[in-house]
Structures are given as structure tokens and as C-alpha cells.
Design an enzyme around this catalytic site. Structure first.
Site, PDB file in Angstrom:
ATOM      1  N   HIS A 194       0.868   0.796   1.415  1.00  0.00           N
ATOM      2  CA  HIS A 194       1.659   0.994   0.198  1.00  0.00           C
ATOM      3  C   HIS A 194       0.866   1.714  -0.880  1.00  0.00           C
ATOM      4  O   HIS A 194      -0.361   1.815  -0.818  1.00  0.00           O
ATOM      5  CB  HIS A 194       2.183  -0.349  -0.338  1.00  0.00           C
TER       6      HIS A 194
ATOM      7  N   CYS B 114      -3.672  -0.715  -6.399  1.00  0.00           N
ATOM      8  CA  CYS B 114      -4.014  -1.895  -5.587  1.00  0.00           C
ATOM      9  C   CYS B 114      -5.397  -1.656  -4.973  1.00  0.00           C
ATOM     10  O   CYS B 114      -5.731  -0.531  -4.614  1.00  0.00           O
ATOM     11  CB  CYS B 114      -2.973  -2.072  -4.474  1.00  0.00           C
TER      12      CYS B 114
ATOM     13  N   GLN C 232       4.550 -11.199  -2.051  1.00  0.00           N
ATOM     14  CA  GLN C 232       5.649 -11.479  -2.982  1.00  0.00           C
ATOM     15  C   GLN C 232       6.983 -11.135  -2.303  1.00  0.00           C
ATOM     16  O   GLN C 232       7.071 -10.132  -1.581  1.00  0.00           O
ATOM     17  CB  GLN C 232       5.466 -10.663  -4.260  1.00  0.00           C
TER      18      GLN C 232
ATOM     19  N   SER D 246       3.654  -7.255  -9.560  1.00  0.00           N
ATOM     20  CA  SER D 246       2.425  -6.452  -9.638  1.00  0.00           C
ATOM     21  C   SER D 246       2.685  -5.051 -10.160  1.00  0.00           C
ATOM     22  O   SER D 246       1.765  -4.386 -10.641  1.00  0.00           O
ATOM     23  CB  SER D 246       1.788  -6.359  -8.244  1.00  0.00           C
TER      24      SER D 246
ATOM     25  N   HIS E   2       6.102  -0.186  -6.204  1.00  0.00           N
ATOM     26  CA  HIS E   2       5.475   0.206  -4.935  1.00  0.00           C
ATOM     27  C   HIS E   2       6.304   1.235  -4.179  1.00  0.00           C
ATOM     28  O   HIS E   2       7.528   1.264  -4.300  1.00  0.00           O
ATOM     29  CB  HIS E   2       5.372  -0.990  -3.978  1.00  0.00           C
TER      30      HIS E   2
HETATM   31  O1  LIG Z   1      -2.646  -8.276  -3.956  1.00  0.00           O
HETATM   32  C1  LIG Z   1      -3.395  -7.327  -3.749  1.00  0.00           C
HETATM   33  N1  LIG Z   1      -3.793  -6.465  -4.688  1.00  0.00           N
HETATM   34  C2  LIG Z   1      -3.317  -6.585  -6.069  1.00  0.00           C
HETATM   35  C3  LIG Z   1      -2.080  -5.704  -6.268  1.00  0.00           C
HETATM   36  C4  LIG Z   1      -0.986  -5.972  -5.267  1.00  0.00           C
HETATM   37  N2  LIG Z   1       0.108  -6.710  -5.505  1.00  0.00           N
HETATM   38  C5  LIG Z   1       0.852  -6.707  -4.378  1.00  0.00           C
HETATM   39  C6  LIG Z   1       2.086  -7.309  -4.060  1.00  0.00           C
HETATM   40  C7  LIG Z   1       2.618  -7.142  -2.785  1.00  0.00           C
HETATM   41  C8  LIG Z   1       1.935  -6.392  -1.831  1.00  0.00           C
HETATM   42  C9  LIG Z   1       0.708  -5.798  -2.143  1.00  0.00           C
HETATM   43  C10 LIG Z   1       0.164  -5.958  -3.422  1.00  0.00           C
HETATM   44  N3  LIG Z   1      -0.993  -5.529  -4.003  1.00  0.00           N
HETATM   45  C11 LIG Z   1      -4.376  -6.044  -7.025  1.00  0.00           C
HETATM   46  O2  LIG Z   1      -5.282  -5.332  -6.537  1.00  0.00           O
HETATM   47  O3  LIG Z   1      -4.247  -6.304  -8.220  1.00  0.00           O
HETATM   48  C12 LIG Z   1      -3.906  -7.061  -2.402  1.00  0.00           C
HETATM   49  C13 LIG Z   1      -4.949  -6.247  -2.047  1.00  0.00           C
HETATM   50  C14 LIG Z   1      -5.181  -6.204  -0.639  1.00  0.00           C
HETATM   51  C15 LIG Z   1      -6.162  -5.465   0.043  1.00  0.00           C
HETATM   52  C16 LIG Z   1      -6.228  -5.516   1.434  1.00  0.00           C
HETATM   53  C17 LIG Z   1      -5.330  -6.294   2.150  1.00  0.00           C
HETATM   54  C18 LIG Z   1      -4.359  -7.050   1.488  1.00  0.00           C
HETATM   55  C19 LIG Z   1      -4.301  -6.983   0.078  1.00  0.00           C
HETATM   56  S1  LIG Z   1      -3.198  -7.779  -1.013  1.00  0.00           S
END
Ligand SMILES: O=C(N[C@H](Cc1nc2ccccc2[nH]1)C(=O)O)c1cc2ccccc2s1
Length: 140
Positions: A34, A90, A108, A131, A134
Site C-alpha cells: 500500500h 507508512c 484496521q 491512519s 491509502h
Molecule cells: O501500521 C503501520 N504503520 C503505520 C501507518 C499504517 N497504518 C495502517 C493501517 C492499515 C494498514 C497499514 C497501515 N500502516 C505508521 O507507520 O504510522 C505498519 C507498518 C508496517 C510495516 C511492515 C509490515 C506491517 C506494517 S503495519
């Protein structure tokens, strides 16, 4: 394969249970890549690329839509991984936006619902979560 009944059966290596019927789709791990564009109302309005994210949600949607155009352009489409590495708010940006495999219930709900609504290999439109906004490519 069950020798006794000469029938294929299914064995869950985690729960170690076996059954005749195939595992329901709801048990299956999902995969997605994404691009996330955060905004001032995001759960965490900060990222590796911008310490204080102040764009409005409307501006985030506009940015996501212009990225969508680059992905679906007929003459020279760009790869989601390449844009994610530069533009995604992200931390998965470092992996070309790849979130790897995840259990249903891990992400989510609006995100998971969007993934479930896509065939593998297909791209979503703008999807809003707490967040930010996307674009999702379903990989599994
Ligand atoms: O929640 C994450 N990152 C958050 C932003 C975000 N919010 C999300 C909500 C749904 C799916 C992916 C998403 N990524 C951040 O960096 O502030 C994640 C990063 C990563 C990296 C590798 C694998 C899984 C994940 S989930």
C-alpha cells in the site's frame, strides 16, 4: 492424503487439527502492498518522510488520486513499490509498501474490508482509515 479413505484432507499445522473440508476463506492470511498519505487528522500525523504532517484530509485524497493516475496510466504506468518508497507515510515504505502476510483482524477494519473486496493483483481506490488515505494492492 488420507490412505484409509483415499481422500484429501486438511491439516492445520498451528492448531494441529485436521478436517475434510478446506479451511474457510476467513481463516486465510491476507497480503497487501500500500501507499499511505497521512493528514493532520491521522492517528499519528508524523512519518519517516515528514516530522509534522499538516496537509488536510482533502489534500491527502488529492495526492492519493494523483498517485493513482500514475499507477493506472496507459502510456507509462509506474510500479506501486517505487512510488511507495518515495511517497508513503507508512514505515512499510522501506519495503516498497509491502505489509507482508497478516491475519484477518490484524489491520484496521476499513483496510481489511478493502483488501477482502479486491481480487489478488487488483488495486483499490482511495481507502480511508484512522491512519490516513491509502491505495492498496492485494497480493494474497
Ligand atoms: O501500521 C503501520 N504503520 C503505520 C501507518 C499504517 N497504518 C495502517 C493501517 C492499515 C494498514 C497499514 C497501515 N500502516 C505508521 O507507520 O504510522 C505498519 C507498518 C508496517 C510495516 C511492515 C509490515 C506491517 C506494517 S503495519
Amino acid at each position: 492424503m488420507s490412505q484409509k479413505y483415499n481422500r484429501e484432507y486438511y491439516f492445520n499445522t498451528v492448531t494441529r487439527e485436521s478436517r475434510w473440508e478446506p479451511p474457510a476463506a476467513r481463516d486465510q492470511k491476507l497480503g497487501a502492498k500500500h501507499i499511505l498519505v497521512k493528514h493532520e487528522g491521522s492517528r499519528r500525523p508524523s512519518s519517516w518522510r515528514e516530522e509534522h504532517i499538516s496537509r488536510t484530509e482533502e489534500e491527502a485524497v488529492a495526492k492519493i488520486n494523483s498517485i493513482l493516475q500514475r499507477l493506472i496510466s496507459k502510456d507509462n504506468p509506474e510500479r506501486l513499490e517505487d512510488i511507495a518508497a518515495v511517497e508513503s507515510d507508512c514505515s512499510s515504505a522501506k519495503r516498497g509498501g509491502d505489509l507482508g502476510l497478516f491475519e484477518p483482524g490484524a489491520m484496521q477494519k476499513p483496510f481489511e474490508d478493502a483488501v477482502l473486496g479486491l481480487k489478488v493483483g487488483k488495486l483499490s481506490g482511495p481507502v480511508k482509515t484512522e491512519s490516513g488515505v491509502h491505495i492498496i494492492l492485494r497480493t494474497r
